[in-house]
Motif scaffolding. Structure first.
Motif, PDB file in Angstrom:
ATOM      1  N   TRP A   1       0.858  -1.200   0.000  1.00  7.35           N
ATOM      2  CA  TRP A   1       0.000   0.000   0.000  1.00  7.35           C
ATOM      3  C   TRP A   1       0.887   1.240   0.000  1.00  7.35           C
ATOM      4  CZ3 TRP A   1       1.011   3.212   4.060  1.00  7.35           C
ATOM      5  CH2 TRP A   1       1.646   2.636   5.173  1.00  7.35           C
ATOM      6  N   LEU A   2       0.310   2.312  -0.484  1.00  9.50           N
ATOM      7  CA  LEU A   2       0.971   3.615  -0.441  1.00  9.50           C
ATOM      8  C   LEU A   2       0.069   4.603   0.289  1.00  9.50           C
ATOM      9  CD1 LEU A   2       2.290   4.036  -4.109  1.00  9.50           C
ATOM     10  CD2 LEU A   2       3.682   3.640  -2.051  1.00  9.50           C
ATOM     11  N   ALA A   3       0.659   5.518   1.025  1.00  9.62           N
ATOM     12  CA  ALA A   3      -0.111   6.604   1.632  1.00  9.62           C
ATOM     13  C   ALA A   3      -0.695   7.467   0.514  1.00  9.62           C
ATOM     14  CB  ALA A   3       0.806   7.448   2.519  1.00  9.62           C
TER      15      ALA A   3
ATOM     16  N   ALA B   1       1.433   9.604  -1.685  1.00 10.21           N
ATOM     17  CA  ALA B   1       2.448   8.971  -2.536  1.00 10.21           C
ATOM     18  C   ALA B   1       1.838   8.269  -3.744  1.00 10.21           C
ATOM     19  CB  ALA B   1       3.265   7.979  -1.705  1.00 10.21           C
ATOM     20  N   ARG B   2       0.533   8.351  -3.891  1.00 13.04           N
ATOM     21  CA  ARG B   2      -0.131   7.637  -5.002  1.00 13.04           C
ATOM     22  C   ARG B   2      -0.162   8.482  -6.269  1.00 13.04           C
ATOM     23  NH1 ARG B   2      -5.317   5.514  -1.460  1.00 13.04           N
ATOM     24  NH2 ARG B   2      -4.046   4.444   0.114  1.00 13.04           N
ATOM     25  N   GLY B   3      -0.243   7.784  -7.406  1.00 13.19           N
ATOM     26  CA  GLY B   3      -0.470   8.460  -8.678  1.00 13.19           C
ATOM     27  C   GLY B   3       0.754   9.097  -9.302  1.00 13.19           C
TER      28      GLY B   3
ATOM     29  N   LEU C   1       6.974   0.166  -5.909  1.00  8.60           N
ATOM     30  CA  LEU C   1       6.695  -0.605  -4.697  1.00  8.60           C
ATOM     31  C   LEU C   1       6.564  -2.095  -5.031  1.00  8.60           C
ATOM     32  CD1 LEU C   1       5.862  -0.093  -1.593  1.00  8.60           C
ATOM     33  CD2 LEU C   1       3.543  -0.494  -2.432  1.00  8.60           C
ATOM     34  N   PHE C   2       5.771  -2.415  -6.050  1.00 14.39           N
ATOM     35  CA  PHE C   2       5.551  -3.824  -6.378  1.00 14.39           C
ATOM     36  C   PHE C   2       6.786  -4.454  -7.023  1.00 14.39           C
ATOM     37  CE2 PHE C   2       0.734  -2.854  -6.567  1.00 14.39           C
ATOM     38  CZ  PHE C   2       0.625  -3.074  -5.198  1.00 14.39           C
ATOM     39  N   ARG C   3       7.586  -3.654  -7.717  1.00 16.23           N
ATOM     40  CA  ARG C   3       8.864  -4.179  -8.239  1.00 16.23           C
ATOM     41  C   ARG C   3       9.774  -4.577  -7.080  1.00 16.23           C
ATOM     42  NH1 ARG C   3      10.323  -0.324 -11.552  1.00 16.23           N
ATOM     43  NH2 ARG C   3       9.630  -1.414 -13.420  1.00 16.23           N
TER      44      ARG C   3
ATOM     45  N   LEU D   1      -8.148  -0.393 -10.060  1.00 18.53           N
ATOM     46  CA  LEU D   1      -7.391  -0.222 -11.311  1.00 18.53           C
ATOM     47  C   LEU D   1      -5.960   0.226 -11.061  1.00 18.53           C
ATOM     48  CD1 LEU D   1     -10.162   1.451 -13.509  1.00 18.53           C
ATOM     49  CD2 LEU D   1      -9.535  -0.969 -13.348  1.00 18.53           C
ATOM     50  N   ALA D   2      -5.741   0.978  -9.969  1.00 24.99           N
ATOM     51  CA  ALA D   2      -4.375   1.405  -9.659  1.00 24.99           C
ATOM     52  C   ALA D   2      -3.506   0.198  -9.327  1.00 24.99           C
ATOM     53  CB  ALA D   2      -4.395   2.395  -8.496  1.00 24.99           C
ATOM     54  N   SER D   3      -4.064  -0.717  -8.556  1.00 20.24           N
ATOM     55  CA  SER D   3      -3.319  -1.921  -8.200  1.00 20.24           C
ATOM     56  C   SER D   3      -3.055  -2.763  -9.448  1.00 20.24           C
ATOM     57  CB  SER D   3      -4.113  -2.731  -7.166  1.00 20.24           C
ATOM     58  OG  SER D   3      -3.340  -3.778  -6.661  1.00 20.24           O
TER      59      SER D   3
HETATM   60  C1  LIG Z   1      -2.216   0.061  -5.376  1.00 19.53           C
HETATM   61  C2  LIG Z   1      -1.240   1.231  -5.219  1.00 19.53           C
HETATM   62  C3  LIG Z   1       0.013   0.746  -4.462  1.00 19.53           C
HETATM   63  C4  LIG Z   1      -0.837   1.682  -6.658  1.00 19.53           C
HETATM   64  O1  LIG Z   1       0.028   2.788  -6.568  1.00 19.53           O
HETATM   65  P1  LIG Z   1      -0.250   4.144  -7.402  1.00 19.53           P
HETATM   66  O2  LIG Z   1       0.818   5.104  -7.049  1.00 19.53           O
HETATM   67  O3  LIG Z   1      -1.647   4.556  -7.173  1.00 19.53           O
HETATM   68  O4  LIG Z   1      -0.088   3.674  -8.901  1.00 19.53           O
HETATM   69  P2  LIG Z   1       0.983   4.194  -9.981  1.00 19.53           P
HETATM   70  O5  LIG Z   1       0.979   5.696  -9.999  1.00 19.53           O
HETATM   71  O6  LIG Z   1       2.304   3.525  -9.742  1.00 19.53           O
HETATM   72  O7  LIG Z   1       0.306   3.686 -11.320  1.00 19.53           O
HETATM   73  C5  LIG Z   1       0.532   2.392 -11.818  1.00 19.53           C
HETATM   74  C6  LIG Z   1      -0.197   2.240 -13.135  1.00 19.53           C
HETATM   75  O8  LIG Z   1      -1.617   2.151 -12.898  1.00 19.53           O
HETATM   76  C7  LIG Z   1      -2.282   3.207 -13.592  1.00 19.53           C
HETATM   77  N1  LIG Z   1      -3.330   3.715 -12.726  1.00 19.53           N
HETATM   78  C8  LIG Z   1      -3.156   4.268 -11.499  1.00 19.53           C
HETATM   79  N2  LIG Z   1      -4.354   4.622 -11.000  1.00 19.53           N
HETATM   80  C9  LIG Z   1      -5.289   4.282 -11.926  1.00 19.53           C
HETATM   81  C10 LIG Z   1      -6.698   4.386 -11.997  1.00 19.53           C
HETATM   82  N3  LIG Z   1      -7.423   4.876 -10.974  1.00 19.53           N
HETATM   83  N4  LIG Z   1      -7.324   3.940 -13.110  1.00 19.53           N
HETATM   84  C11 LIG Z   1      -6.619   3.411 -14.126  1.00 19.53           C
HETATM   85  N5  LIG Z   1      -5.269   3.273 -14.136  1.00 19.53           N
HETATM   86  C12 LIG Z   1      -4.622   3.707 -13.033  1.00 19.53           C
HETATM   87  C13 LIG Z   1      -1.231   4.250 -13.848  1.00 19.53           C
HETATM   88  O9  LIG Z   1      -1.555   5.035 -14.989  1.00 19.53           O
HETATM   89  C14 LIG Z   1      -0.006   3.412 -14.089  1.00 19.53           C
HETATM   90  O10 LIG Z   1      -0.010   2.879 -15.417  1.00 19.53           O
HETATM   91  P3  LIG Z   1       1.197   3.211 -16.428  1.00 19.53           P
HETATM   92  O11 LIG Z   1       2.426   2.632 -15.772  1.00 19.53           O
HETATM   93  O12 LIG Z   1       0.799   2.483 -17.676  1.00 19.53           O
HETATM   94  O13 LIG Z   1       1.228   4.695 -16.539  1.00 19.53           O
HETATM   95  C15 LIG Z   1      -1.892   2.425  -4.463  1.00 19.53           C
HETATM   96  O14 LIG Z   1      -2.926   2.981  -5.234  1.00 19.53           O
HETATM   97  C16 LIG Z   1      -2.454   2.039  -3.088  1.00 19.53           C
HETATM   98  O15 LIG Z   1      -1.705   1.946  -2.127  1.00 19.53           O
HETATM   99  N6  LIG Z   1      -3.788   1.819  -2.997  1.00 19.53           N
HETATM  100  C17 LIG Z   1      -4.397   1.495  -1.718  1.00 19.53           C
HETATM  101  C18 LIG Z   1      -4.002   0.112  -1.180  1.00 19.53           C
HETATM  102  C19 LIG Z   1      -4.153  -0.972  -2.220  1.00 19.53           C
HETATM  103  O16 LIG Z   1      -5.091  -0.977  -3.001  1.00 19.53           O
HETATM  104  N7  LIG Z   1      -3.181  -1.924  -2.203  1.00 19.53           N
HETATM  105  C20 LIG Z   1      -3.130  -3.004  -3.159  1.00 19.53           C
HETATM  106  C21 LIG Z   1      -3.672  -4.250  -2.597  1.00 19.53           C
HETATM  107  S1  LIG Z   1      -3.023  -5.586  -3.553  1.00 19.53           S
END
Ligand SMILES: CC(C)(COP(=O)(O)OP(=O)(O)OC[C@H]1O[C@@H](n2cnc3c(N)ncnc32)[C@H](O)[C@@H]1OP(=O)(O)O)[C@@H](O)C(=O)NCCC(=O)NCCS
Length: 133
Positions: free
Chosen positions: A27-29, A32-34, A41-43, A67-69
């Motif tokens: 997870w990210l605070a 730190a997201r977006g 983090l996952f790498r 979708l972010a995950s």
């Molecule tokens: C999951 C999490 C770690 C991802 O980190 P993040 O900083 O939001 O994502 P990133 O900025 O690294 O984006 C990664 C990719 O996803 C895409 N993405 C990010 N948010 C998105 C959204 N809402 N919709 C579509 N795509 C999205 C980005 O464009 C990027 O793609 P690209 O590399 O092709 O440009 C973070 O959102 C988080 O901590 N969420 C809450 C906890 C959680 O869900 N943990 C995961 C449980 S397995």
């Protein structure tokens, strides 16, 4: 493993891998997201599993709407795998689920030598802290 932003020194989040099951969670605070740190983090989690824990595969589950995950995992070459489409949370709630996995590239494991070693003091750590955000 704790993630720290290199631009302002704030804690950014955390990633962990269960050594017995190969399951990664992270997870990210909100601050730190977006900005691409999810991919970093996952790498780092995949590297922790493969090269420090010696796991051939690291698995990660997420909700379909997250979708972010999904994007961050895909960005590190996690690929979808068949798994139960439902997951029961600790509090008993049932949610939709997707599963993905990362296969170790051909590279020898690099297990930590213990306290005081270069690896344990972070000199060779691969983490968001070293990613230059
Ligand atoms: C999951 C999490 C770690 C991802 O980190 P993040 O900083 O939001 O994502 P990133 O900025 O690294 O984006 C990664 C990719 O996803 C895409 N993405 C990010 N948010 C998105 C959204 N809402 N919709 C579509 N795509 C999205 C980005 O464009 C990027 O793609 P690209 O590399 O092709 O440009 C973070 O959102 C988080 O901590 N969420 C809450 C906890 C959680 O869900 N943990 C995961 C449980 S397995």
């Amino acid at each position: 493993m704790v993630a720290v932003r290199t631009d302002d020194g704030r804690y950014a989040g955390s990633v962990s891998v269960l050594a017995d099951m190969g399951e990664m969670d992270g997870w990210l605070a909100p601050h730190a997201r977006g900005v691409g740190l999810g991919t970093e983090l996952f790498r780092a989690g995949a590297e922790l599993g493969h090269f420090h824990l010696g796991l051939p595969t690291v698995r990660a589950g997420f909700e379909p709407a997250n979708l972010a995950s999904a994007g961050a995992l895909a960005g590190v070459s996690f690929v979808p795998v068949d798994a139960s489409p439902r997951h029961t949370l600790d509090d008993g709630r049932e949610v939709g689920a997707r599963s993905s996995q990362h296969t170790a590239p051909r590279r020898p494991p690099c297990r930590c030598a213990g306290p005081g070693s270069a690896a344990s003091t972070g000199e060779s750590a691969s983490s968001p802290a070293a990613a230059g955000v």
